[in-house]
Every structure is written in structure tokens, then in C-alpha cells.
Design a protein around this motif. Structure first.
Motif, short mmCIF file in Angstrom:
data_model
loop_
_atom_site.label_atom_id
_atom_site.label_comp_id
_atom_site.label_asym_id
_atom_site.label_seq_id
_atom_site.Cartn_x
_atom_site.Cartn_y
_atom_site.Cartn_z
N ALA A 64 44.04 29.81 75.81
CA ALA A 64 42.92 29.91 75.61
C ALA A 64 42.44 28.96 74.48
CB ALA A 64 42.62 31.47 74.83
N GLU A 65 41.10 28.61 74.57
CA GLU A 65 40.49 27.77 73.66
C GLU A 65 39.21 28.49 72.79
OE1 GLU A 65 41.04 24.74 71.91
OE2 GLU A 65 42.96 23.95 72.87
N GLY A 66 38.18 27.50 73.01
CA GLY A 66 37.03 27.84 72.33
C GLY A 66 36.38 29.15 73.00
N LEU A 67 35.67 29.97 72.08
CA LEU A 67 35.02 31.27 72.66
C LEU A 67 33.41 31.22 72.05
CD1 LEU A 67 35.55 34.17 73.88
CD2 LEU A 67 35.74 34.78 71.41
N HIS A 68 32.54 31.68 72.97
CA HIS A 68 31.22 31.80 72.59
C HIS A 68 30.46 33.00 73.00
CE1 HIS A 68 27.18 30.70 71.05
NE2 HIS A 68 26.83 30.56 72.32
N LEU A 69 29.56 33.57 72.21
CA LEU A 69 28.88 34.86 72.93
C LEU A 69 27.56 34.62 73.09
CD1 LEU A 69 28.61 38.03 73.22
CD2 LEU A 69 27.82 38.09 70.69
N HIS A 70 27.06 34.54 74.45
CA HIS A 70 25.87 34.15 74.96
C HIS A 70 25.05 35.26 75.90
CE1 HIS A 70 22.31 31.42 76.06
NE2 HIS A 70 22.61 31.86 77.57
N SER A 99 33.78 26.89 86.03
CA SER A 99 34.30 25.55 85.78
C SER A 99 33.27 24.66 84.93
CB SER A 99 34.69 24.59 87.12
OG SER A 99 35.23 23.60 86.85
N THR A 100 33.60 24.07 84.04
CA THR A 100 32.56 23.35 83.31
C THR A 100 32.65 21.89 83.78
OG1 THR A 100 34.45 22.33 81.91
CG2 THR A 100 33.22 24.24 81.21
N GLY A 101 33.58 21.32 84.58
CA GLY A 101 33.63 20.04 84.93
C GLY A 101 34.09 19.05 84.20
N LEU A 102 34.49 19.46 82.90
CA LEU A 102 35.04 18.93 81.99
C LEU A 102 36.59 18.45 82.27
CD1 LEU A 102 33.12 20.08 78.93
CD2 LEU A 102 32.75 17.94 80.50
N LYS A 103 37.21 17.52 81.54
CA LYS A 103 38.67 17.24 81.81
C LYS A 103 39.53 18.10 81.15
CE LYS A 103 38.90 13.74 77.97
NZ LYS A 103 39.09 12.24 77.50
N ASP A 104 38.85 18.88 79.96
CA ASP A 104 39.59 19.62 78.82
C ASP A 104 38.69 20.73 78.36
OD1 ASP A 104 41.63 20.73 77.48
OD2 ASP A 104 42.11 18.96 76.43
N GLY A 105 39.11 21.86 77.75
CA GLY A 105 38.51 22.67 76.99
C GLY A 105 38.74 22.68 75.63
N TRP A 106 38.14 22.60 74.62
CA TRP A 106 38.45 22.68 73.19
C TRP A 106 37.37 23.54 72.55
CZ3 TRP A 106 41.13 18.49 69.81
CH2 TRP A 106 42.08 18.16 70.47
N GLY A 107 36.52 23.00 71.87
CA GLY A 107 35.46 23.92 71.14
C GLY A 107 34.32 24.49 72.07
N LEU A 108 33.78 25.46 71.62
CA LEU A 108 32.39 26.18 72.33
C LEU A 108 31.57 26.96 71.23
CD1 LEU A 108 31.29 26.30 75.18
CD2 LEU A 108 32.55 28.64 75.32
N THR A 109 30.29 26.58 71.36
CA THR A 109 29.15 27.21 70.75
C THR A 109 27.97 27.10 71.79
OG1 THR A 109 28.09 27.56 68.40
CG2 THR A 109 28.26 25.19 69.22
N GLY A 110 26.87 27.53 70.94
CA GLY A 110 25.55 27.64 71.52
C GLY A 110 24.33 27.28 71.02
N ASN A 111 23.34 26.81 71.24
CA ASN A 111 21.90 26.69 70.51
C ASN A 111 21.17 27.69 70.57
OD1 ASN A 111 21.12 25.73 72.92
ND2 ASN A 111 20.58 23.84 72.21
N GLY A 112 21.16 28.73 71.75
CA GLY A 112 20.36 29.72 72.22
C GLY A 112 19.93 29.19 73.57
#
Length: 260
Positions: A64-70, A99-112
């Protein structure tokens, strides 16, 4: 701009938690993701006691890596993979994958409107809130140099705040230009915990974890295997003079020869 901190309050934090993602849910409740294969979790945590209230285990093949509530859904990234998982907020039950399509998963947030992810490099990736795939990449720079290893993220006051892995600095990033507007220097927190190893907390790892309570205007930080979580007051401590640029780069940027 350089920012320093004052500790307003200390809280207990699970010293066995390899903190990957951290966010404030409501009142005195936090949401947290913890890592390692076979031991990754998504959890709801009581701020005052530091104890998990609810725990959802992540399948052992995922780290598990970054977590965000949306919009009532928790989205979780995983290490060295584009694979992500979605959980229902109330019960933490696993409801889907993406799937994000990114090579890796690290941080996660959001701007709304979009989720914002990092992949161990020096860019912010804007994810479509429906498909959770990357739509736009914004390189992050300081004094024209790429800022690598953008780790746990939080969106605060129109800025992306990013832990820099293996550094005790938080970058305050303009989310549109990618330029670092300032550095929050958090030196001293980990060192104080290392001095307390005699209390049985032998595995104090790196700083990683930023949570913002927008209602109460409270800022929380912690780290991997940290026995404490801190509420901080951040204040301006001056601008970065031209003669200080090299020192700021030494303190806060990851050397180009370092690899994950």
C-alpha cells in the motif's frame, strides 16, 4: 520562502505502522494507509489515543502507498505498480480496482476536481476523478532543478504539500506551474524520537505523513514507525537568499545518484 514549525501537541501513533498515506476525516478521526507486503492496511484511527478503530487489510501481494478520500470513496495506490484499490469510506470495504497508467504509485491527494499522484519521480500527475487515469503531468522544480521522490501529499490552501522521501523537508508546490513556493523544514522531530529509542521504539524511520484539518485549521505530521504524531504550527522564517540556494538544495533535494 522558508518555514519552520512549533509543536502544539503530541499524540500517540502506532509504532508498528509503516505510514504511507495520512488524511483527516472529521473531528478527531484520521485515515491512514500502511505499507509492506503482507502487512499493508487501510485504517481509521482515533487521533487522541492513536489506536485503530477500523482496519481493512490489503491483499498480501500489494504494498500500500498513498491514500485519498474523494466523494465518499477512498482511493489507494500501490508501490511499483499502476494498480490501485477503492474502498467505501464508512466500512472501509474494498469496492473496486483501477489502473493509473503510471509506472509506480507513491503519494496521492486531490484538489476537489482531480486526484493528484506521484510515481517516485519529479512530477505531479492529475488523475481523472472517474477513470483514475493520468490526464496531465506537471514537472516539479526548485530553482530550475527537478524535485525528485515526491512522497506523501496533502492539498492545503491551494498548494500541494509534499514530503520528500529521505529528507526532512516538505515542499509547498504551486499545483499549476510545479514550482516550489517554499520549504517547510521539519528537522528535529525524527532526531528527538531517535533519542527515545531506549523507550522501546527502535524502528523510527523517515518522515512521511501530512494531514490537514480544514475545519479546525490543524496540521498533523508523522512518519514511518513513529510512536508519535504531531500537531504543528508553521510560520514564515525568511526567504531563500541566492547565497543560500546551494544549502537548501543540499537539505531538501535528493542527489541525482540516489536510486530507490
Amino acid at each position: 520562502m522558508i518555514y519552520r514549525y512549533r509543536v502544539l501537541k503530541e499524540y500517540h501513533h502506532d509504532p508498528t505502522a509503516f505510514t504511507q498515506g495520512l488524511l483527516h476525516e472529521k473531528d478527531d478521526i484520521l485515515l491512514e494507509s500502511t505499507g509492506h507486503y503482507g502487512r499493508s492496511t487501510v485504517r481509521r484511527v482515533d487521533l487522541n489515543s492513536g489506536r485503530p478503530i477500523d482496519v481493512q487489510r490489503v491483499p498480501e501481494e500489494h504494498f500500500a502507498e498513498g491514500l485519498h478520500l474523494h466523494k465518499g470513496k477512498l482511493h489507494l495506490l500501490t508501490w511499483k505498480s499502476p494498480f490501485g484499490m477503492t474502498f467505501e469510506k464508512k466500512t472501509l470495504s474494498h469496492t473496486g480496482n483501477f489502473s493509473t497508467g503510471l509506472k509506480d504509485g507513491w503519494g496521492l491527494t486531490g484538489n476537489g476536481t482531480h486526484l493528484i499522484a506521484t510515481d517516485s519521480g519529479s512530477s505531479l500527475f492529475y488523475l481523472n476523478p472517474t477513470t483514475l487515469t493520468s490526464e496531465r503531468e506537471v514537472p516539479v522544480t526548485f530553482d530550475g532543478k527537478p524535485v525528485r521522490w515526491l512522497n506523501e501529499l496533502e492539498f492545503i490552501g491551494g498548494e500541494v504539500w509534499a514530503n520528500i522521501f529521505m529528507r526532512e523537508c516538505v515542499a509547498r508546490i504551486n499545483p499549476e506551474s510545479g514550482k516550489v513556493r517554499g520549504w517547510v523544514l521539519l528537522h528535529g522531530l525524527r532526531q528527538n524520537l531517535l533519542h527515545q529509542r531506549s523507550e522501546g521504539h527502535s524502528r523510527v524511520d523517515v518522515l512521511n505523513g501530512i494531514a490537514w484539518d480544514g475545519v479546525g485549521q490543524r496540521l498533523f505530521v508523522t512518519g514511518k514507525y513513529w510512536p508519535k504524531l504531531y500537531e504543528l504550527k508553521v510560520y514564515e522564517a525568511g526567504t531563500v537568499a541566492p547565497e543560500d540556494l546551494a544549502e537548501m538544495q543540499r537539505l531538501c533535494l535528493v542527489p541525482t545518484g540516489w536510486n530507490v
